[in-house]
Each structure stands twice: as structure tokens, then as C-alpha cells.
Motif scaffolding. Sequence first.
Motif, PDB file in Angstrom:
ATOM      1  N   ARG A 154      45.440  27.242  35.732  1.00 29.48           N
ATOM      2  CA  ARG A 154      44.726  26.153  36.395  1.00 29.48           C
ATOM      3  C   ARG A 154      44.552  26.355  37.893  1.00 29.48           C
ATOM      4  O   ARG A 154      43.470  26.134  38.429  1.00 29.48           O
ATOM      5  N   LEU A 155      45.642  26.753  38.584  1.00 27.99           N
ATOM      6  CA  LEU A 155      45.538  26.847  40.045  1.00 27.99           C
ATOM      7  C   LEU A 155      44.673  28.018  40.484  1.00 27.99           C
ATOM      8  O   LEU A 155      43.880  27.889  41.416  1.00 27.99           O
ATOM      9  N   ARG A 156      44.797  29.166  39.817  1.00 27.91           N
ATOM     10  CA  ARG A 156      44.031  30.341  40.235  1.00 27.91           C
ATOM     11  C   ARG A 156      42.520  30.080  40.231  1.00 27.91           C
ATOM     12  O   ARG A 156      41.858  30.342  41.245  1.00 27.91           O
ATOM     13  N   PRO A 157      41.930  29.543  39.154  1.00 27.20           N
ATOM     14  CA  PRO A 157      40.479  29.308  39.208  1.00 27.20           C
ATOM     15  C   PRO A 157      40.086  28.238  40.217  1.00 27.20           C
ATOM     16  O   PRO A 157      39.015  28.325  40.831  1.00 27.20           O
ATOM     17  N   ARG A 158      40.942  27.237  40.414  1.00 27.11           N
ATOM     18  CA  ARG A 158      40.616  26.203  41.397  1.00 27.11           C
ATOM     19  C   ARG A 158      40.584  26.790  42.809  1.00 27.11           C
ATOM     20  O   ARG A 158      39.674  26.500  43.598  1.00 27.11           O
ATOM     21  N   LEU A 159      41.584  27.610  43.137  1.00 23.45           N
ATOM     22  CA  LEU A 159      41.593  28.233  44.455  1.00 23.45           C
ATOM     23  C   LEU A 159      40.465  29.251  44.602  1.00 23.45           C
ATOM     24  O   LEU A 159      39.894  29.399  45.686  1.00 23.45           O
ATOM     25  N   ALA A 160      40.141  29.945  43.523  1.00 23.16           N
ATOM     26  CA  ALA A 160      39.042  30.919  43.590  1.00 23.16           C
ATOM     27  C   ALA A 160      37.734  30.230  43.947  1.00 23.16           C
ATOM     28  O   ALA A 160      36.898  30.793  44.682  1.00 23.16           O
ATOM     29  N   ALA A 161      37.525  29.020  43.461  1.00 20.37           N
ATOM     30  CA  ALA A 161      36.309  28.278  43.793  1.00 20.37           C
ATOM     31  C   ALA A 161      36.262  27.907  45.270  1.00 20.37           C
ATOM     32  O   ALA A 161      35.180  27.774  45.854  1.00 20.37           O
ATOM     33  N   GLU A 162      37.439  27.744  45.895  1.00 21.40           N
ATOM     34  CA  GLU A 162      37.513  27.389  47.305  1.00 21.40           C
ATOM     35  C   GLU A 162      37.487  28.606  48.213  1.00 21.40           C
ATOM     36  O   GLU A 162      36.891  28.580  49.292  1.00 21.40           O
ATOM     37  N   LEU A 163      38.150  29.685  47.785  1.00 20.94           N
ATOM     38  CA  LEU A 163      38.413  30.809  48.675  1.00 20.94           C
ATOM     39  C   LEU A 163      37.711  32.101  48.280  1.00 20.94           C
ATOM     40  O   LEU A 163      37.661  33.033  49.090  1.00 20.94           O
ATOM     41  N   GLY A 164      37.226  32.157  47.053  1.00 20.12           N
ATOM     42  CA  GLY A 164      36.694  33.412  46.533  1.00 20.12           C
ATOM     43  C   GLY A 164      37.758  34.126  45.724  1.00 20.12           C
ATOM     44  O   GLY A 164      38.952  34.082  46.047  1.00 20.12           O
ATOM     45  N   GLN A 165      37.325  34.800  44.668  1.00 24.43           N
ATOM     46  CA  GLN A 165      38.251  35.446  43.749  1.00 24.43           C
ATOM     47  C   GLN A 165      39.062  36.551  44.421  1.00 24.43           C
ATOM     48  O   GLN A 165      40.246  36.741  44.133  1.00 24.43           O
ATOM     49  N   ASP A 166      38.456  37.281  45.336  1.00 27.45           N
ATOM     50  CA  ASP A 166      39.140  38.418  45.937  1.00 27.45           C
ATOM     51  C   ASP A 166      40.397  37.987  46.685  1.00 27.45           C
ATOM     52  O   ASP A 166      41.468  38.578  46.513  1.00 27.45           O
ATOM     53  N   LEU A 167      40.303  36.951  47.513  1.00 29.58           N
ATOM     54  CA  LEU A 167      41.469  36.506  48.270  1.00 29.58           C
ATOM     55  C   LEU A 167      42.553  35.977  47.349  1.00 29.58           C
ATOM     56  O   LEU A 167      43.743  36.270  47.535  1.00 29.58           O
ATOM     57  N   VAL A 168      42.168  35.213  46.343  1.00 25.84           N
ATOM     58  CA  VAL A 168      43.161  34.672  45.423  1.00 25.84           C
ATOM     59  C   VAL A 168      43.867  35.799  44.671  1.00 25.84           C
ATOM     60  O   VAL A 168      45.092  35.773  44.485  1.00 25.84           O
ATOM     61  N   ASP A 169      43.124  36.815  44.271  1.00 24.74           N
ATOM     62  CA  ASP A 169      43.755  37.960  43.606  1.00 24.74           C
ATOM     63  C   ASP A 169      44.760  38.635  44.532  1.00 24.74           C
ATOM     64  O   ASP A 169      45.852  39.034  44.099  1.00 24.74           O
ATOM     65  N   ARG A 170      44.415  38.766  45.802  1.00 23.06           N
ATOM     66  CA  ARG A 170      45.342  39.380  46.755  1.00 23.06           C
ATOM     67  C   ARG A 170      46.575  38.510  46.994  1.00 23.06           C
ATOM     68  O   ARG A 170      47.683  39.014  47.179  1.00 23.06           O
ATOM     69  N   MET A 171      46.390  37.189  46.977  1.00 24.93           N
ATOM     70  CA  MET A 171      47.528  36.278  47.134  1.00 24.93           C
ATOM     71  C   MET A 171      48.521  36.427  45.987  1.00 24.93           C
ATOM     72  O   MET A 171      49.722  36.179  46.151  1.00 24.93           O
ATOM     73  N   LEU A 172      48.045  36.828  44.829  1.00 25.60           N
ATOM     74  CA  LEU A 172      48.901  36.955  43.656  1.00 25.60           C
ATOM     75  C   LEU A 172      49.429  38.370  43.437  1.00 25.60           C
ATOM     76  O   LEU A 172      50.347  38.561  42.637  1.00 25.60           O
ATOM     77  N   THR A 173      48.877  39.353  44.131  1.00 22.04           N
ATOM     78  CA  THR A 173      49.290  40.745  43.895  1.00 22.04           C
ATOM     79  C   THR A 173      49.704  41.442  45.189  1.00 22.04           C
ATOM     80  O   THR A 173      50.880  41.702  45.421  1.00 22.04           O
ATOM     81  N   GLU A 174      48.739  41.723  46.038  1.00 24.30           N
ATOM     82  CA  GLU A 174      49.030  42.475  47.265  1.00 24.30           C
ATOM     83  C   GLU A 174      50.011  41.748  48.174  1.00 24.30           C
ATOM     84  O   GLU A 174      50.941  42.356  48.726  1.00 24.30           O
ATOM     85  N   HIS A 175      49.827  40.441  48.361  1.00 27.01           N
ATOM     86  CA  HIS A 175      50.673  39.716  49.303  1.00 27.01           C
ATOM     87  C   HIS A 175      52.147  39.704  48.893  1.00 27.01           C
ATOM     88  O   HIS A 175      53.013  40.033  49.708  1.00 27.01           O
ATOM     89  N   PRO A 176      52.489  39.320  47.655  1.00 24.47           N
ATOM     90  CA  PRO A 176      53.907  39.387  47.294  1.00 24.47           C
ATOM     91  C   PRO A 176      54.465  40.802  47.312  1.00 24.47           C
ATOM     92  O   PRO A 176      55.642  41.004  47.631  1.00 24.47           O
ATOM     93  N   SER A 177      53.632  41.786  47.013  1.00 30.43           N
ATOM     94  CA  SER A 177      54.129  43.165  47.051  1.00 30.43           C
ATOM     95  C   SER A 177      54.500  43.571  48.468  1.00 30.43           C
ATOM     96  O   SER A 177      55.383  44.414  48.676  1.00 30.43           O
ATOM     97  N   ARG A 178      53.871  42.961  49.472  1.00 25.57           N
ATOM     98  CA  ARG A 178      54.237  43.231  50.863  1.00 25.57           C
ATOM     99  C   ARG A 178      55.376  42.326  51.314  1.00 25.57           C
ATOM    100  O   ARG A 178      56.293  42.776  52.018  1.00 25.57           O
TER     101      ARG A 178
END
Length: 302
Positions: free
Chosen positions: A271-295
Motif C-alpha cells: 500500500r505505501l509504496r504505490p502511494r509514495l510512488a504517485a507523489e515522488l516517482g517510482q525511481d525515488l521510492v525504489d531507492r528509498m527501499l533498496t539503495e538507501h538502507p544499503s548505505r
Amino acid sequence: MSRVRTVLGDIAPERLGVCDAHDHLFLRSRQLPGRELDDVDAARAELEAFRAAGGAAVVQWTPHGMGRRAADLAALSRATGVHLVCATGLHQAPHMAPEPVARLRGRLAEVFVAELTEGIGTTGVRAGLIKVAGGFHALDAHARWTMTAAAEAHHATGAPIAVHLELGTGALDVLDLLCGELGVPGERVILGHLNRSPDPVVHRQAAASGCWLAFDGPSRAHHPTDWRMPAAVRSLAEAGHGDRLLLGGDTVTAGARSVDGGPGMPYLLRRLRPRLAAELGQDLVDRMLTEHPSRAFAVDWK
């Protein structure tokens, strides 16, 4: 070389995958009697549901003395294929019996370092982060004690420090103490629960330190600010802080698990991922869930 310290050993950051950056598989608190997360089978089912929704890693922020069940985490990770990161640290005093806390006086940093480097008890599981907590718009003596020990453990190991902000408040006081007085680099601090106090000015001031900004627990019926999370995250991204954002589910009671009828860990992706993707764009949300925690959770371990 930076590695994320999971319960099965250190891994390259890029292996972490889609990550719930703040959650709980097990948790016991004197503040939540009768609502404990203490069921291994339910924890496994929840991880399987998260995996089915596309999840690959969970960072458990349950600290010392709150029923982490560290001995069960490795088997759960193997059984479900989900990377798990375990915490050391200490929560607010009311969550724990006073006697065990008193026994940590004079050796708290030593305990944190040992759990990060040698393992938790005899489990062989090493913690990958330090979790501490502030108070409501303030830092009491207990918070200052635990954060001072966390800073000492950080300087000894490099481990990140994750901070429970009570109802999302006190972020600047925490940063003044950890990053100012105690010399912890901003990028090694993770501020949790910012969605509970969606003050854009404070958020931007906190972000200026270089810290990580965690928006977690997005499905709490008793947090009426949750509907403002997308706008708060968008405001930070538009202010140039989109590279410091983390997302988590923060499941703290049995009834909140998806396998027990609640939203649970899958809600973050379902639920949260698609809602945020509509606000921020899919690319940023994907990075928030993958690249950001990995750093955020990768460390050049000392």
C-alpha cells in the motif's frame, strides 16, 4: 570495505535488496502488556508474507532487554530467505524492568560493543546497529546515558545509531547531543518516527546534519498524522534531501501483524509504496527501499 552485518554474517550492501528499515519480529514491553511479539511461527509467517510481497530484508530495532529472541533470528532468516539485521541498544526506561537496567550501569557501552563484535550472549548472532530513544520534546538523564554509551560504541565499531523519537519529537536535541557533543557523524544517525510529527522546518533542519530520516509505522490508527507522510517526504525530496530517506513498518504488537489480521510488514510494499510512488516517482521510492538502507546500515567495521 563496507558490509551490512546480518544475523547470518556480513554481506555486501547491494545484496540487501528491498528493505523494511525499521520493524520488529519480537518485542516485549512493560508498556504493552499482553500484546507481545513472541511467537516464532507467527514471525516466520510474517516474513514469508513480506517476502511474497517483494521484500528481501528487515532491520529489527528491538534492543537489549526487550525480548529480541536473537537465538531464533538466524533460523528464521535461513527458512524464509529474508536478510535480518539485529539491534543492540537500550530503549526508554519505562519499557523495561528497573533491575536489569540497573545492572548495566557502568558497562553499557561495553555491552553494546560486545553485542556488535562478539555476538549476543551465546547465540553467535552479532548486532548490526545500536537503537536508543529520546523523550517527548526532551532528553532525560536515561536518554543521555544511553546515547553517550551508543556514541562510545559507535566510535569503537562504526555501527549506525538508530533513534526512536517519541511521537516524532526532539530530533534537534538528539542531533545536538549525538553529532554535536559526542562527535557522531550525521550520516551514522538514523532518526525514526518522523512521520509522527510532520514539521517540515524541523525535518529540513535535521536533514542538514546529513542524518537518515526514517518514516515508519505508516498504518497506525492512533497516529492521525500518517496521512501527511507522502507530503512530508515530498517536501524533503524537493528541498534536496531525497537521498537521506528510509521507510519502515514498525510492527510492535501481535495484532498488528498481517498474519494476525493487521497491516503488518507487507503493508509497506503493498500500500505505501504505490502511494509514495504517485507523489515522488517510482525511481525515488525504489531507492528509498533498496539503495538507501544499503548505505544507512553498511559499515566499515572496526
